[in-house]
Design a protein around this motif. Structure first.
Motif, PDB file in Angstrom:
ATOM      1  N   ALA A 186      45.355  40.360  41.540  1.00 47.03           N
ATOM      2  CA  ALA A 186      46.407  41.030  41.033  1.00 47.03           C
ATOM      3  C   ALA A 186      47.653  40.768  41.900  1.00 47.03           C
ATOM      4  CB  ALA A 186      46.283  42.512  41.542  1.00 47.03           C
ATOM      5  N   LEU A 187      47.595  40.279  43.195  1.00 47.92           N
ATOM      6  CA  LEU A 187      48.670  39.915  43.764  1.00 47.92           C
ATOM      7  C   LEU A 187      49.208  38.611  43.183  1.00 47.92           C
ATOM      8  CD1 LEU A 187      47.462  40.192  47.527  1.00 47.92           C
ATOM      9  CD2 LEU A 187      49.169  41.627  46.054  1.00 47.92           C
ATOM     10  N   VAL A 188      48.203  37.642  42.803  1.00 46.09           N
ATOM     11  CA  VAL A 188      48.681  36.254  42.075  1.00 46.09           C
ATOM     12  C   VAL A 188      49.340  36.749  40.601  1.00 46.09           C
ATOM     13  CG1 VAL A 188      48.040  34.162  40.874  1.00 46.09           C
ATOM     14  CG2 VAL A 188      46.574  35.000  42.972  1.00 46.09           C
ATOM     15  N   MET A 304      37.120  44.233  51.382  1.00 43.83           N
ATOM     16  CA  MET A 304      38.093  43.837  50.131  1.00 43.83           C
ATOM     17  C   MET A 304      39.022  42.974  50.828  1.00 43.83           C
ATOM     18  SD  MET A 304      38.586  47.039  47.638  1.00 43.83           S
ATOM     19  CE  MET A 304      39.890  46.053  46.591  1.00 43.83           C
ATOM     20  N   VAL A 305      39.777  43.211  52.044  1.00 41.63           N
ATOM     21  CA  VAL A 305      40.671  42.453  52.669  1.00 41.63           C
ATOM     22  C   VAL A 305      40.103  41.239  53.068  1.00 41.63           C
ATOM     23  CG1 VAL A 305      42.013  42.278  54.837  1.00 41.63           C
ATOM     24  CG2 VAL A 305      42.077  44.374  53.644  1.00 41.63           C
ATOM     25  N   ASP A 306      39.145  40.816  53.499  1.00 42.63           N
ATOM     26  CA  ASP A 306      38.285  39.718  53.852  1.00 42.63           C
ATOM     27  C   ASP A 306      38.221  38.833  52.553  1.00 42.63           C
ATOM     28  OD1 ASP A 306      38.455  40.435  56.427  1.00 42.63           O
ATOM     29  OD2 ASP A 306      36.385  40.983  56.579  1.00 42.63           O
ATOM     30  N   ALA A 311      39.427  34.480  48.873  1.00 44.36           N
ATOM     31  CA  ALA A 311      39.653  34.019  47.490  1.00 44.36           C
ATOM     32  C   ALA A 311      40.688  33.445  47.158  1.00 44.36           C
ATOM     33  CB  ALA A 311      39.466  35.382  46.479  1.00 44.36           C
ATOM     34  N   LEU A 312      41.843  33.689  47.840  1.00 43.41           N
ATOM     35  CA  LEU A 312      43.100  33.071  47.721  1.00 43.41           C
ATOM     36  C   LEU A 312      43.049  31.484  48.436  1.00 43.41           C
ATOM     37  CD1 LEU A 312      45.551  36.105  48.502  1.00 43.41           C
ATOM     38  CD2 LEU A 312      45.293  34.748  46.448  1.00 43.41           C
ATOM     39  N   GLU A 317      42.524  25.613  48.055  1.00 44.17           N
ATOM     40  CA  GLU A 317      41.625  24.460  48.351  1.00 44.17           C
ATOM     41  C   GLU A 317      41.167  23.623  47.047  1.00 44.17           C
ATOM     42  OE1 GLU A 317      38.585  26.081  50.669  1.00 44.17           O
ATOM     43  OE2 GLU A 317      39.579  26.102  52.316  1.00 44.17           O
ATOM     44  N   ARG A 318      40.848  24.409  46.034  1.00 41.53           N
ATOM     45  CA  ARG A 318      40.361  23.726  44.712  1.00 41.53           C
ATOM     46  C   ARG A 318      41.669  23.316  43.946  1.00 41.53           C
ATOM     47  NH1 ARG A 318      37.402  28.568  44.042  1.00 41.53           N
ATOM     48  NH2 ARG A 318      39.264  29.655  42.751  1.00 41.53           N
ATOM     49  N   LEU A 319      42.893  23.694  44.186  1.00 42.25           N
ATOM     50  CA  LEU A 319      43.976  22.996  43.701  1.00 42.25           C
ATOM     51  C   LEU A 319      44.564  21.865  44.550  1.00 42.25           C
ATOM     52  CD1 LEU A 319      46.320  26.276  43.049  1.00 42.25           C
ATOM     53  CD2 LEU A 319      45.378  24.687  41.070  1.00 42.25           C
TER      54      LEU A 319
END
Length: 342
Positions: A186-188, A304-306, A311-312, A317-319
């Motif tokens: 959602a933030l992305v 959820m915060v962790d 996730a971000l 790192e993948r990018l």
């Protein structure tokens, strides 16, 4: 637990951009206070309170448990809400949310009172109207969500992006979001936070019957259906014998008189509060496929915060991965190569 700062948290005075939805019959003081105390924004729901004075009692019970901000949800179209509005004003509740209809009359009722206003929307025009009327934030709910959803069947992924680019006020994403990866997504997408309903049902503090909570844990993402389409007010529920009766009645063109007993508040509470899942219906979104436990609210929000932070970080790192990574492949790709996605 670290705070997550967004435009929503700054404007509403909370630590986390996570809002508990106005769950019919379930958004009571214990759940509301637990969400707010954990850093999110909890809500009571006025439309299914027994009386305005019960709402007053619930507001005071929330304040006995926490001194943090919370809200009262007003679901339009179920009953006269004027006395509930009066109590909310008298008790100086800092936040309200409006669902299910035109928010203008309610906004006018709160004129002159220092209250922050949120509106649940299922389309761009609704969001723009809410902003023009003075909303401080909008909640964009996609078709994946539980409870009443929009008529256009727009998914959260597309709807949130469209609403974010169409209004200037903070946008919360809702529909299919039940964990930290959903919060990160959602933030992305440009949202300033999220609203969750189904996920908060499956928590210790929610007054839902244990059978309802366990059914959410055991359900898959395919185990929901949409009822009330024939009435122009589609809503997503957990699949079961009772919803199948509703769908069968709608399919053969049943009128409102026949449908009302099947979709009534009594049918909802029999299942949600008494645990008689075969004798009623319960609201649930497609996110049930990702619900695997029944934690306390504090445990859920901490997790959820962790998860969101991880996730971000993993996405970054993948990018940035070396040979063979996304970034290097994009850099090597010739202009015009590839085909548009669907």
């Amino acid at each position: 637990m670290k705070a997550l700062r967004t435009r929503f948290t700054e404007r509403f005075g909370v630590e986390l951009p996570i809002v508990q939805g106005g769950l019919a019959y379930l958004a009571r003081s214990e759940l509301c206070a637990a969400v707010s105390a954990a850093g999110g924004l909890g809500q009571l729901t006025a439309a299914t309170m027994e009386s305005p004075e019960v709402l007053r009692q619930e507001i005071r019970r929330v304040r006995e448990r926490t001194d943090r901000p919370f809200g009262v949800n007003f679901a339009i179209g179920h009953r006269d809400l004027s006395e509930f509005v009066r109590v909310t004003i008298e008790e100086q509740v800092p936040v309200i949310s409006v669902t299910g209809g035109n928010p203008e009359p309610l906004f006018k009722a709160f004129e002159g009172h220092p209250v922050l206003k949120m509106v649940l929307v299922a389309g761009v025009r609704q969001a723009q109207k809410a902003e023009a009327l003075g909303a401080d934030a909008v909640i964009a709910v996609g078709v994946e969500g539980g409870g009443h959803i929009g008529r256009d069947d727009i998914g959260t992924l597309v709807l949130v992006r469209r609403v974010v680019e169409s209004v200037q006020i903070p946008v919360l994403a809702s529909g299919g979001i039940v964990d930290g990866r959903g919060l990160a997504a959602a933030l992305v997408l440009g949202a300033d936070g999220i609203e969750m309903g189904t996920r908060f049902v499956a928590t210790v503090e929610c007054p839902a019957h244990p059978a309802y909570k366990q059914a959410l844990v055991e359900a898959r993402e395919t185990d929901t259906v949409v009822i009330e389409r024939s009435l122009g007010r589609p809503g997503r529920v957990l699949r079961g014998p009772w919803p199948e009766r509703i769908l069968e009645a709608e399919a053969r063109g049943a009128g409102l008189d026949e449908l009302l007993p099947l979709i009534s508040g009594k049918a909802n509470t029999r299942a949600a509060l008494e645990g008689k899942l075969d004798e009623g219906f319960v609201w649930a979104g497609q996110g049930v496929g990702l619900i695997r436990d029944i934690p306390t609210v504090a445990e859920l929000l901490r997790r959820m915060v962790d998860e969101a932070a991880a996730a971000l970080r993993e996405a970054g790192e993948r990018l940035q991965a070396p040979a063979g990574g996304v970034a290097s492949r994009l850099a090597r790709q010739e202009p015009g190569a590839g085909s548009p996605g669907a």
